[in-house]
Structures are given as C-alpha cells and as structure tokens.
Design a protein around this motif. Structure first.
Motif, mmCIF file in Angstrom:
data_model
loop_
_atom_site.group_PDB
_atom_site.id
_atom_site.type_symbol
_atom_site.label_atom_id
_atom_site.label_comp_id
_atom_site.label_asym_id
_atom_site.label_seq_id
_atom_site.Cartn_x
_atom_site.Cartn_y
_atom_site.Cartn_z
ATOM 1 N N GLN A 117 34.676 40.327 -23.808
ATOM 2 C CA GLN A 117 35.399 39.413 -22.936
ATOM 3 C C GLN A 117 36.824 39.925 -22.735
ATOM 4 O O GLN A 117 37.224 40.947 -23.293
ATOM 5 C CB GLN A 117 35.353 37.999 -23.518
ATOM 6 N N GLU A 118 37.604 39.222 -21.950
ATOM 7 C CA GLU A 118 38.881 39.732 -21.492
ATOM 8 C C GLU A 118 39.882 39.964 -22.629
ATOM 9 O O GLU A 118 39.789 39.361 -23.698
ATOM 10 C CB GLU A 118 39.496 38.795 -20.455
ATOM 11 N N CYS B 135 44.331 41.110 -18.805
ATOM 12 C CA CYS B 135 45.190 40.042 -18.295
ATOM 13 C C CYS B 135 46.609 40.291 -18.792
ATOM 14 O O CYS B 135 46.871 40.223 -19.998
ATOM 15 C CB CYS B 135 44.691 38.676 -18.780
ATOM 16 N N SER C 225 48.476 31.009 -17.291
ATOM 17 C CA SER C 225 48.314 29.566 -17.468
ATOM 18 C C SER C 225 49.512 28.932 -18.163
ATOM 19 O O SER C 225 49.768 27.744 -18.018
ATOM 20 C CB SER C 225 47.038 29.270 -18.259
ATOM 21 N N ASP D 165 43.228 35.722 -11.855
ATOM 22 C CA ASP D 165 42.458 34.757 -12.631
ATOM 23 C C ASP D 165 41.343 35.473 -13.390
ATOM 24 O O ASP D 165 40.522 36.174 -12.786
ATOM 25 C CB ASP D 165 41.864 33.706 -11.680
ATOM 26 N N SER D 166 41.304 35.298 -14.702
ATOM 27 C CA SER D 166 40.304 35.984 -15.517
ATOM 28 C C SER D 166 38.893 35.482 -15.224
ATOM 29 O O SER D 166 37.928 36.249 -15.313
ATOM 30 C CB SER D 166 40.626 35.814 -17.012
ATOM 31 N N GLU D 167 38.753 34.210 -14.859
ATOM 32 C CA GLU D 167 37.423 33.676 -14.552
ATOM 33 C C GLU D 167 36.848 34.332 -13.298
ATOM 34 O O GLU D 167 35.657 34.638 -13.229
ATOM 35 C CB GLU D 167 37.500 32.159 -14.379
ATOM 36 N N THR D 168 37.703 34.553 -12.296
ATOM 37 C CA THR D 168 37.245 35.238 -11.095
ATOM 38 C C THR D 168 36.858 36.673 -11.417
ATOM 39 O O THR D 168 35.827 37.177 -10.948
ATOM 40 C CB THR D 168 38.341 35.225 -10.023
ATOM 41 N N ARG E 281 35.814 37.848 -14.260
ATOM 42 C CA ARG E 281 34.556 37.833 -15.003
ATOM 43 C C ARG E 281 33.377 37.594 -14.066
ATOM 44 O O ARG E 281 32.322 38.235 -14.194
ATOM 45 C CB ARG E 281 34.586 36.761 -16.088
ATOM 46 N N ARG E 282 33.549 36.662 -13.117
ATOM 47 C CA ARG E 282 32.466 36.341 -12.188
ATOM 48 C C ARG E 282 32.081 37.568 -11.365
ATOM 49 O O ARG E 282 30.888 37.859 -11.172
ATOM 50 C CB ARG E 282 32.890 35.193 -11.278
ATOM 51 N N TRP F 98 29.143 33.850 -23.810
ATOM 52 C CA TRP F 98 30.047 33.822 -22.654
ATOM 53 C C TRP F 98 30.125 32.422 -22.051
ATOM 54 O O TRP F 98 31.031 32.131 -21.292
ATOM 55 C CB TRP F 98 29.555 34.781 -21.593
ATOM 56 N N GLN F 99 29.153 31.583 -22.370
ATOM 57 C CA GLN F 99 29.082 30.260 -21.753
ATOM 58 C C GLN F 99 29.579 29.149 -22.684
ATOM 59 O O GLN F 99 29.427 27.967 -22.367
ATOM 60 C CB GLN F 99 27.636 29.999 -21.353
#
Length: 285
Positions: free
Chosen positions: A123-124, A154, A159, A253-256, A258-259, A283-284
């Motif tokens: 993960q990031e 990142c 945030s 954005d880290s979520e973007t 990752r997506r 991851w979830q």
C-alpha cells in the motif's frame, strides 16, 4: 490508545532500528509454500495465506512500529522458486516520519526463478515533511519469470494540510531479465520543488505500476488506455518498452491512485499470469 506518532518521535532521539526480512517461496506439488521466513528487528510476515487456492501464496509484510523515523534501516529479500507464485502486500500505508538529521533507508531485493511469478503490491507510502529517505529496489527475473509491481508515493499529508516543503526522497530501481538489465530508473523528489515539470508538476501523489516478463500485445495496451481515464486534476499514462510495461499516475489523492493502479493490475493479471485479479482482503479493511 497510545499515540504511535509520539512514540516514534521519542524513538528518533534514541538508537535507530535495524530491521530485515528474508522470505523464500517454493513449489510443492500444486501448492506454493512459504519455506523461509527469517526476520530481525520489527519487520515480519505472520503466516502464509491462500485466498485463491494453493497455487498462489499471499503474504502480508508487517512493520509493527507503524512508521519509520530518521536513521531506521529496512531490508527485504524475497526469492520465489521455479514455478511458484507469490503475492506480497502490506496491511496499511507506510509512514516515513521527520528526519531529525538522519537518513532512513529501505532496500528491497526480489529474485524470481524460471516460470515463477511475483506480485509486489504494497500500500501507499506517506512521507512527512522534512523526511530524508533512500529507496532502492532490485528485481532479478529468470527466463520465463513474471513480475508485477506497484508503488504509490504521497508527499506530505494532504488531509492534515501538510505539504512536503523540505527533505528529499531518492529512488533507484532496476530489473534484470535472465541476467540482462532491462529497466533502470533513478530520481530525487526534493521538498519545496515538486511544482517543477521535472518533478510532480505540482501534484502531491505519484504512482507507478511495472510489469515485466513478456510484452503485452498492442490491442491489450490500447484497451487499457481506453478503459482507464483519470478524471479531474489527475494524469495517467501507460506505455511499453520491449520488455517492461509501465503505467504512471499523478494526482492529489491516494485513493484515486490506488483505484487506477488496481485497474491496471486487474486488466494485466489475467493476460500475463492467466489468473483473475482478486483484490487482497487487507486492502479493503
């Protein structure tokens, strides 16, 4: 609950931690097994997991302190034996705290033998302002081996309103196929200079996905370009050299990030590894 950030800040004034992890995966009949699991310091894998059957062994690399401070040294070595298949990830974001005048280092060495596969999907990584970090990764593939790997960086804590105003992150990565160098990349991200077109063009999150082992046909590459589109203030691109496919993303954005990287992996895995892409459960959570 204890304030882990405060604990790590206190540790920064004391002796840095040295941590190493050596993992060895091998094929046993129709199952990939984790044969070697040696660790020193706060870096380990608790057990092998099989969410998609015995063919693929999943392992979660855990760094119990929850973050890395100036002076800490991390070393990870992974070998995957012939015809084995391993997938490695992490339980959450890696946090690289303030430097306090000391450089933090992480060195990753990955060896994949003939007809084997390794998926490296941490993960990031979040770099706090003033962090000074050296990242090195070396991947050696035998003939017929496959590697799929991703990293998300990142810079600062968006945030929390923190920007990466000082410090630096230096990276060096290489991939060898059958002893021949097929990928070499190095660079420096300097705090306060991320607006440069030679850096992140003003973005705070960058992501890279690499796939090596065999070329992806042009129609598959074109389909990925058509399917994956970065929206808003984000950039995405994908290209292929003779032996390595690379996808990149710049955003905030880290979520973007990752997506988008997950979407690349989901489309490439069935073609390169002949397996459906099953998102790691960790991851979830």
């Amino acid at each position: 609950m204890p304030d882990t950030t405060a604990i790590r800040e206190f540790h920064a004034a004391s002796q840095p931690w040295q941590a190493s992890l050596t993992l060895g995966f091998g094929r046993d009949g129709d199952t990939t097994r984790l044969y070697d699991n040696l660790h020193a310091g706060p870096l380990r894998v608790q057990k092998a997991l099989y969410p998609e059957g015995g063919d693929v062994c999943h392992a979660i690399i855990v760094h119990p302190p929850g973050g890395v401070v100036g002076g800490d040294q991390l070393g990870i070595e992974v070998s995957v034996g012939a015809q084995a298949h391993a997938l490695l990830t992490t339980p959450g974001a890696a946090k690289w705290y303030k430097a306090h005048g000391k450089v933090s280092r992480q060195q990753v060495k990955l060896q994949v033998d003939a007809a084997a596969a390794l998926e490296w999907l941490p993960q990031e990584s979040i770099f706090f302002d003033t962090a000074q970090v050296q990242l090195e990764q070396e991947i050696r593939l035998a003939a017929g081996a496959h590697y799929l790997g991703c990293e998300i960086l990142c810079m600062g804590r968006r945030s929390s309103g923190e920007v990466y105003a000082s410090g630096w992150v230096k990276q060096r990565s290489s991939i060898y196929l059958d002893g021949k160098l097929i990928w070499w990349e190095q660079g420096s991200l300097l705090g306060g200079q991320l607006d440069s077109p030679l850096a992140l063009q003003g973005h705070s999150v960058c992501a890279t996905f690499l796939a090596a082992g065999r070329p992806v046909p042009a129609p598959v590459l074109a389909q990925i370009r058509n399917d994956i589109v970065a929206d808003g203030d984000h950039l995405f691109g994908i290209s292929q050299t003779r032996s390595v496919l690379v996808a990149r993303h710049l955003g905030h954005d880290s979520e973007t990030a990752r997506r988008l990287m997950l979407a690349v992996w989901q489309r490439l895995r069935p073609y390169l590894l002949e397996r459906a892409a099953i998102t790691p459960r960790i991851w979830q959570t």
